[in-house]
Design a protein around this motif. Sequence first.
Motif, PDB file in Angstrom:
ATOM      1  N   SER A   1       0.841  -1.179   0.000  1.00  0.00           N
ATOM      2  CA  SER A   1       0.000   0.000   0.000  1.00  0.00           C
ATOM      3  C   SER A   1       0.887   1.243   0.000  1.00  0.00           C
ATOM      4  O   SER A   1       2.088   1.175   0.220  1.00  0.00           O
ATOM      5  N   PHE A   2       0.255   2.407  -0.240  1.00  0.00           N
ATOM      6  CA  PHE A   2       1.040   3.637  -0.376  1.00  0.00           C
ATOM      7  C   PHE A   2       1.840   3.952   0.876  1.00  0.00           C
ATOM      8  O   PHE A   2       2.943   4.503   0.805  1.00  0.00           O
ATOM      9  N   TRP A   3       1.313   3.596   2.051  1.00  0.00           N
ATOM     10  CA  TRP A   3       2.001   3.895   3.300  1.00  0.00           C
ATOM     11  C   TRP A   3       2.728   2.680   3.870  1.00  0.00           C
ATOM     12  O   TRP A   3       3.260   2.741   4.965  1.00  0.00           O
ATOM     13  N   GLY A   4       2.739   1.563   3.146  1.00  0.00           N
ATOM     14  CA  GLY A   4       3.379   0.363   3.656  1.00  0.00           C
ATOM     15  C   GLY A   4       4.894   0.461   3.664  1.00  0.00           C
ATOM     16  O   GLY A   4       5.500   1.303   3.004  1.00  0.00           O
TER      17      GLY A   4
ATOM     18  N   CYS B 218      12.981  12.532   3.198  1.00  0.00           N
ATOM     19  CA  CYS B 218      13.293  12.952   4.578  1.00  0.00           C
ATOM     20  C   CYS B 218      12.076  13.588   5.239  1.00  0.00           C
ATOM     21  O   CYS B 218      11.794  13.320   6.415  1.00  0.00           O
ATOM     22  N   LEU B 219      11.364  14.422   4.483  1.00  0.00           N
ATOM     23  CA  LEU B 219      10.145  15.013   5.033  1.00  0.00           C
ATOM     24  C   LEU B 219       9.106  13.942   5.355  1.00  0.00           C
ATOM     25  O   LEU B 219       8.431  14.007   6.387  1.00  0.00           O
ATOM     26  N   TYR B 220       8.993  12.953   4.454  1.00  0.00           N
ATOM     27  CA  TYR B 220       8.033  11.872   4.678  1.00  0.00           C
ATOM     28  C   TYR B 220       8.396  11.052   5.911  1.00  0.00           C
ATOM     29  O   TYR B 220       7.533  10.746   6.751  1.00  0.00           O
ATOM     30  N   GLN B 221       9.665  10.690   6.046  1.00  0.00           N
ATOM     31  CA  GLN B 221      10.090   9.905   7.197  1.00  0.00           C
ATOM     32  C   GLN B 221       9.942  10.695   8.492  1.00  0.00           C
ATOM     33  O   GLN B 221       9.579  10.145   9.535  1.00  0.00           O
ATOM     34  N   TYR B 222      10.197  12.008   8.422  1.00  0.00           N
ATOM     35  CA  TYR B 222      10.030  12.848   9.611  1.00  0.00           C
ATOM     36  C   TYR B 222       8.563  12.923  10.025  1.00  0.00           C
ATOM     37  O   TYR B 222       8.232  12.790  11.215  1.00  0.00           O
ATOM     38  N   ALA B 223       7.680  13.119   9.027  1.00  0.00           N
ATOM     39  CA  ALA B 223       6.243  13.173   9.335  1.00  0.00           C
ATOM     40  C   ALA B 223       5.740  11.832   9.824  1.00  0.00           C
ATOM     41  O   ALA B 223       4.913  11.756  10.743  1.00  0.00           O
TER      42      ALA B 223
ATOM     43  N   ASN C  55       6.853  11.399  13.484  1.00  0.00           N
ATOM     44  CA  ASN C  55       6.028  12.201  14.406  1.00  0.00           C
ATOM     45  C   ASN C  55       4.648  11.592  14.579  1.00  0.00           C
ATOM     46  O   ASN C  55       4.082  11.608  15.667  1.00  0.00           O
ATOM     47  N   LYS C  56       4.115  11.016  13.507  1.00  0.00           N
ATOM     48  CA  LYS C  56       2.812  10.358  13.587  1.00  0.00           C
ATOM     49  C   LYS C  56       2.871   9.158  14.517  1.00  0.00           C
ATOM     50  O   LYS C  56       1.960   8.912  15.305  1.00  0.00           O
ATOM     51  N   GLY C  57       3.991   8.407  14.426  1.00  0.00           N
ATOM     52  CA  GLY C  57       4.153   7.261  15.323  1.00  0.00           C
ATOM     53  C   GLY C  57       4.317   7.683  16.778  1.00  0.00           C
ATOM     54  O   GLY C  57       3.852   6.997  17.695  1.00  0.00           O
ATOM     55  N   ASP C  58       4.984   8.835  17.007  1.00  0.00           N
ATOM     56  CA  ASP C  58       5.133   9.325  18.385  1.00  0.00           C
ATOM     57  C   ASP C  58       3.810   9.720  18.991  1.00  0.00           C
ATOM     58  O   ASP C  58       3.529   9.449  20.169  1.00  0.00           O
TER      59      ASP C  58
END
Length: 232
Positions: free
Chosen positions: A8-11, A219-224, A227-230
Amino acid sequence: MSLSRQYSFWGSLSPLGGLTGAGLLIMASARLSWAITVAGGLFWVYGFTAFTFSALLSVAGNKIFPEKGRIIIYTCLAAFFGSIYLFLFWLLCPFAAFENFMLLSIIPLFCAGSGVALGLTSQNSEKESLHEQSGRRRVDVTPDVFEYVSEAVSQAASVACLIMVFSIVREPLSYCSLSFPGTSAGMITIMYFKEGAFFPIGIFASSAGALLLLGYIVCLYQYARGNKGDYQ
């Protein structure tokens, strides 16, 4: 695990998460017209290949399709439908087809190595082994064609959307324009932006510049995502 969860797109194995389609992404995103052409090829090859392969597998099974040769058959089917898409596109716009010949030739190989065939084959083999161990009649062994086609199309959609979004950002920064496929020149310029002191930034037209831009976006995607996981 379902293919829709893996690809999936977020997988974690998606093109954005794992960069499995980085090569195709870099080459096809230079122009929006190229991205649209490649997106259509992805939907065509993924959809028809998954449908034909799952339909043949449900009818023939192990009698005609041995487990060790199914990946080769899937690759041949992907190459066949990729050739049909290239031929039909050549009939509509020969110059655009010639311009995107290499990109369209990569799509069947990208489809064959995407893992769709491997997941389809492994799940079908598990069903067959369970029926053989239980000794029951083989009535539910056939794969769900709609399920596999929808999962393959969803994976193609994630790659196609990523390429098109990246091209919308990259082409204005590189050429001060946005283009669609068509006309005798191979593409139509639908928008043209006035050049300024820092615009366009021509470095993004090359593959090296595209990698820099892609690295920044990742990098922006991994950072976001972190933060979503936090927050969760």
